[in-house]
Motif scaffolding. Structure first.
Motif, short mmCIF file in Angstrom:
data_model
loop_
_atom_site.label_atom_id
_atom_site.label_comp_id
_atom_site.label_asym_id
_atom_site.label_seq_id
_atom_site.Cartn_x
_atom_site.Cartn_y
_atom_site.Cartn_z
N ASP A 43 0.83 -1.20 0.00
CA ASP A 43 0.00 0.00 0.00
C ASP A 43 0.86 1.25 0.00
OD1 ASP A 43 -2.27 -1.58 0.06
OD2 ASP A 43 -2.60 -1.33 2.22
N LEU A 44 1.94 1.22 0.77
CA LEU A 44 2.85 2.36 0.83
C LEU A 44 3.49 2.61 -0.53
CD1 LEU A 44 4.38 4.56 2.32
CD2 LEU A 44 6.03 2.81 3.03
N LEU A 45 3.96 1.56 -1.16
CA LEU A 45 4.59 1.71 -2.48
C LEU A 45 3.58 2.26 -3.49
CD1 LEU A 45 7.12 1.36 -4.12
CD2 LEU A 45 6.54 -1.03 -4.47
N GLU A 46 2.36 1.77 -3.44
CA GLU A 46 1.31 2.27 -4.33
C GLU A 46 1.06 3.76 -4.10
OE1 GLU A 46 -3.45 1.58 -5.15
OE2 GLU A 46 -2.32 0.01 -4.13
N GLU A 47 0.97 4.16 -2.83
CA GLU A 47 0.77 5.58 -2.51
C GLU A 47 1.93 6.44 -3.01
OE1 GLU A 47 -0.45 7.06 1.39
OE2 GLU A 47 -1.17 5.03 1.82
N LEU A 73 4.01 5.82 -5.51
CA LEU A 73 3.99 5.91 -6.97
C LEU A 73 2.89 6.85 -7.45
CD1 LEU A 73 4.73 2.24 -8.04
CD2 LEU A 73 6.13 4.26 -8.48
N LYS A 74 1.71 6.75 -6.85
CA LYS A 74 0.62 7.66 -7.23
C LYS A 74 1.01 9.11 -6.98
CE LYS A 74 -3.34 4.60 -6.68
NZ LYS A 74 -4.52 4.30 -5.86
N TYR A 75 1.64 9.36 -5.84
CA TYR A 75 2.08 10.72 -5.52
C TYR A 75 3.14 11.19 -6.51
CZ TYR A 75 4.03 14.72 -3.12
OH TYR A 75 4.48 15.98 -2.82
N TYR A 76 4.11 10.34 -6.78
CA TYR A 76 5.21 10.69 -7.67
C TYR A 76 4.71 10.95 -9.08
CZ TYR A 76 9.70 10.44 -10.06
OH TYR A 76 10.80 10.74 -10.83
N LEU A 77 3.77 10.13 -9.52
CA LEU A 77 3.23 10.26 -10.88
C LEU A 77 2.03 11.21 -10.94
CD1 LEU A 77 3.46 6.51 -11.91
CD2 LEU A 77 4.98 8.36 -12.60
N GLN A 78 1.59 11.69 -9.76
CA GLN A 78 0.44 12.60 -9.67
C GLN A 78 -0.81 12.02 -10.31
OE1 GLN A 78 0.56 15.54 -7.82
NE2 GLN A 78 2.58 14.74 -7.27
N LYS A 79 -1.10 10.76 -10.00
CA LYS A 79 -2.28 10.07 -10.55
C LYS A 79 -3.26 9.77 -9.46
CE LYS A 79 -0.35 9.30 -14.67
NZ LYS A 79 -0.76 9.74 -15.89
#
Length: 80
Positions: free
Chosen positions: A68-72, A74-80
């Motif tokens: 879940d942390l990794l997903e969060e 990546l979403k933050y980094y990619l702004q998705k």
């Protein structure tokens, strides 16, 4: 005397993942570790020994699911 029922919201007691990461980061800095290196080591390996037990940081970090942390992140980094 007021006998109205008071609602208790346990989610207000729980820290967000961001608050946990910030607290762990600060604990690592206080112990003179490189927080980024230590957090990356933990995320990649899952080995809690990368995280100091100072200020309960290791226990807090283990409360976050790594996937879940990794997903969060990546979403933050990619702004998705």
């Amino acid at each position: 005397m007021d006998r109205a029922t008071i609602m208790f919201d346990s989610t207000k007691l729980q820290k967000t993942n961001r608050e946990i990461i910030e607290a762990v980061y600060n604990a690592l800095e206080e112990k003179d570790y490189n927080p980024i290196d230590q957090l990356v080591g933990y995320i990649i390996s899952g080995d809690p020994s990368y995280i100091t037990s100072h200020n309960n940081a290791r226990t807090m970090m283990k409360s976050i699911d790594r996937d879940d942390l990794l997903e969060e992140l990546l979403k933050y980094y990619l702004q998705k």
